[in-house]
Design an enzyme around this catalytic site. Structure first.
Site, PDB file in Angstrom:
ATOM      1  N   ARG A   1      -4.980 -34.192 -13.421  1.00  0.00           N
ATOM      2  CA  ARG A   1      -4.789 -34.018 -12.093  1.00  0.00           C
ATOM      3  C   ARG A   1      -3.367 -34.075 -11.801  1.00  0.00           C
ATOM      4  NH1 ARG A   1      -9.039 -38.579 -10.510  1.00  0.00           N
ATOM      5  NH2 ARG A   1      -7.856 -39.085 -12.286  1.00  0.00           N
TER       6      ARG A   1
ATOM      7  N   LYS B   1     -18.622 -50.774 -17.747  1.00  0.00           N
ATOM      8  CA  LYS B   1     -17.952 -50.095 -16.616  1.00  0.00           C
ATOM      9  C   LYS B   1     -18.618 -50.505 -15.328  1.00  0.00           C
ATOM     10  CE  LYS B   1     -14.645 -46.233 -17.708  1.00  0.00           C
ATOM     11  NZ  LYS B   1     -14.237 -45.363 -17.406  1.00  0.00           N
TER      12      LYS B   1
ATOM     13  N   HIS C   1     -14.595 -31.973 -10.532  1.00  0.00           N
ATOM     14  CA  HIS C   1     -15.352 -31.959 -11.604  1.00  0.00           C
ATOM     15  C   HIS C   1     -16.043 -30.545 -11.681  1.00  0.00           C
ATOM     16  CE1 HIS C   1     -15.517 -36.655 -11.819  1.00  0.00           C
ATOM     17  NE2 HIS C   1     -14.960 -36.210 -12.716  1.00  0.00           N
TER      18      HIS C   1
ATOM     19  N   SER D   1     -13.456 -40.167  -8.447  1.00  0.00           N
ATOM     20  CA  SER D   1     -14.541 -40.539  -8.062  1.00  0.00           C
ATOM     21  C   SER D   1     -14.551 -41.959  -7.277  1.00  0.00           C
ATOM     22  CB  SER D   1     -15.388 -40.952  -9.547  1.00  0.00           C
ATOM     23  OG  SER D   1     -15.577 -39.637 -10.056  1.00  0.00           O
TER      24      SER D   1
HETATM   25  O1  PNS Z   1     -14.220 -40.128 -16.393  1.00  0.00           O
HETATM   26  P1  PNS Z   1     -13.418 -40.985 -17.606  1.00  0.00           P
HETATM   27  O2  PNS Z   1     -13.795 -42.286 -17.323  1.00  0.00           O
HETATM   28  O3  PNS Z   1     -12.042 -40.800 -17.494  1.00  0.00           O
HETATM   29  O4  PNS Z   1     -14.078 -40.480 -19.095  1.00  0.00           O
HETATM   30  C1  PNS Z   1     -13.378 -41.232 -20.183  1.00  0.00           C
HETATM   31  C2  PNS Z   1     -14.361 -40.604 -21.514  1.00  0.00           C
HETATM   32  C3  PNS Z   1     -15.771 -40.848 -21.173  1.00  0.00           C
HETATM   33  C4  PNS Z   1     -13.951 -39.428 -21.765  1.00  0.00           C
HETATM   34  C5  PNS Z   1     -13.770 -41.879 -22.647  1.00  0.00           C
HETATM   35  O5  PNS Z   1     -14.072 -43.084 -22.123  1.00  0.00           O
HETATM   36  C6  PNS Z   1     -14.505 -41.440 -23.921  1.00  0.00           C
HETATM   37  O6  PNS Z   1     -14.599 -40.677 -24.654  1.00  0.00           O
HETATM   38  N1  PNS Z   1     -15.475 -42.707 -24.153  1.00  0.00           N
HETATM   39  C7  PNS Z   1     -16.115 -42.748 -25.405  1.00  0.00           C
HETATM   40  C8  PNS Z   1     -15.824 -43.514 -26.408  1.00  0.00           C
HETATM   41  C9  PNS Z   1     -14.678 -42.990 -27.178  1.00  0.00           C
HETATM   42  O7  PNS Z   1     -14.759 -41.940 -27.949  1.00  0.00           O
HETATM   43  N2  PNS Z   1     -13.526 -43.653 -27.246  1.00  0.00           N
HETATM   44  C10 PNS Z   1     -12.221 -43.231 -28.182  1.00  0.00           C
HETATM   45  C11 PNS Z   1     -11.378 -42.246 -27.266  1.00  0.00           C
HETATM   46  S1  PNS Z   1      -9.940 -42.074 -28.084  1.00  0.00           S
END
Ligand code: PNS
Length: 175
Positions: A99, A50, A26, A137
């Site tokens: 990745r 989560k 990151h 992570s």
């Molecule tokens: O590090 P991650 O867990 O892969 O991040 C995922 C994240 C935070 C980018 C995604 O879960 C997110 O955008 N969540 C917010 C809710 C949202 O907007 N959902 C619709 C996405 S299409």
């Protein structure tokens, strides 16, 4: 056109994620992203479903610590839709790291859904440095719990926090 000006469009990018915890992968994306965007707003997802290892407050504070003194990096937590957070913060670009092929399907779906929700917001994909392409992570947490070495995988602030949270018995190399 919204109130976002042409200049603002290029200025700020949002880098969202769970960051539970932030890894050197990151950090690499943020540092390289800053060569393209004037500033990066790191958006830490607040999602109790989560069950993260680190609380939202802890995750925000660790990232703030890692980028302390770096004026063009800001850290905030968010809940709800990402695109709403991006708009509220007057940005137009979302950065995501890609990745491996295994990331692609999920990222593709999310980018297209966000585009459907708001076509003004673009997702900008960045490949991590090769040395971090295997890093996640979840793996970091597993390695730590099993007594493995995290050297080069996470910022020192993360290792310190992990040590403060869990006392893990290091396996002895001598039988
Ligand atoms: O590090 P991650 O867990 O892969 O991040 C995922 C994240 C935070 C980018 C995604 O879960 C997110 O955008 N969540 C917010 C809710 C949202 O907007 N959902 C619709 C996405 S299409």
């Amino acid at each position: 056109m919204s109130e976002i000006t042409q200049r603002q469009k290029l200025r700020k990018a949002v880098y969202p994620g769970s960051f539970d915890p932030i890894t050197n992968g990151h950090v690499d994306i943020i540092k390289r992203g800053l060569k393209i965007f004037d500033s990066i707003l790191v958006a830490v997802l607040e999602n109790p479903k989560k069950k993260p290892l680190f609380s939202t407050k802890e995750r925000v504070s660790i990232i703030q610590d890692v980028f302390a003194g770096q004026k063009n990096t800001e850290v905030k937590s968010f809940h709800g839709l990402l695109i709403d957070f991006v708009k509220k913060n007057k940005a137009r670009v979302v950065i995501r790291g890609l990745r491996a092929i295994s990331d692609f399907e999920y990222e593709f779906q999310m980018a297209l859904m966000n585009m459907k929700l708001d076509p003004e917001i673009e997702t900008f994909f960045m490949m991590p440095n090769l040395s971090y392409s295997f890093l996640s992570s979840n793996l970091v947490k597993e390695i730590y719990m099993l007594g493995g070495c995290l050297k080069g995988l996470v910022p020192e602030q993360v290792e310190k926090k992990l040590r403060g949270k869990f006392k893990v018995k290091r396996p002895s190399l001598n039988p």
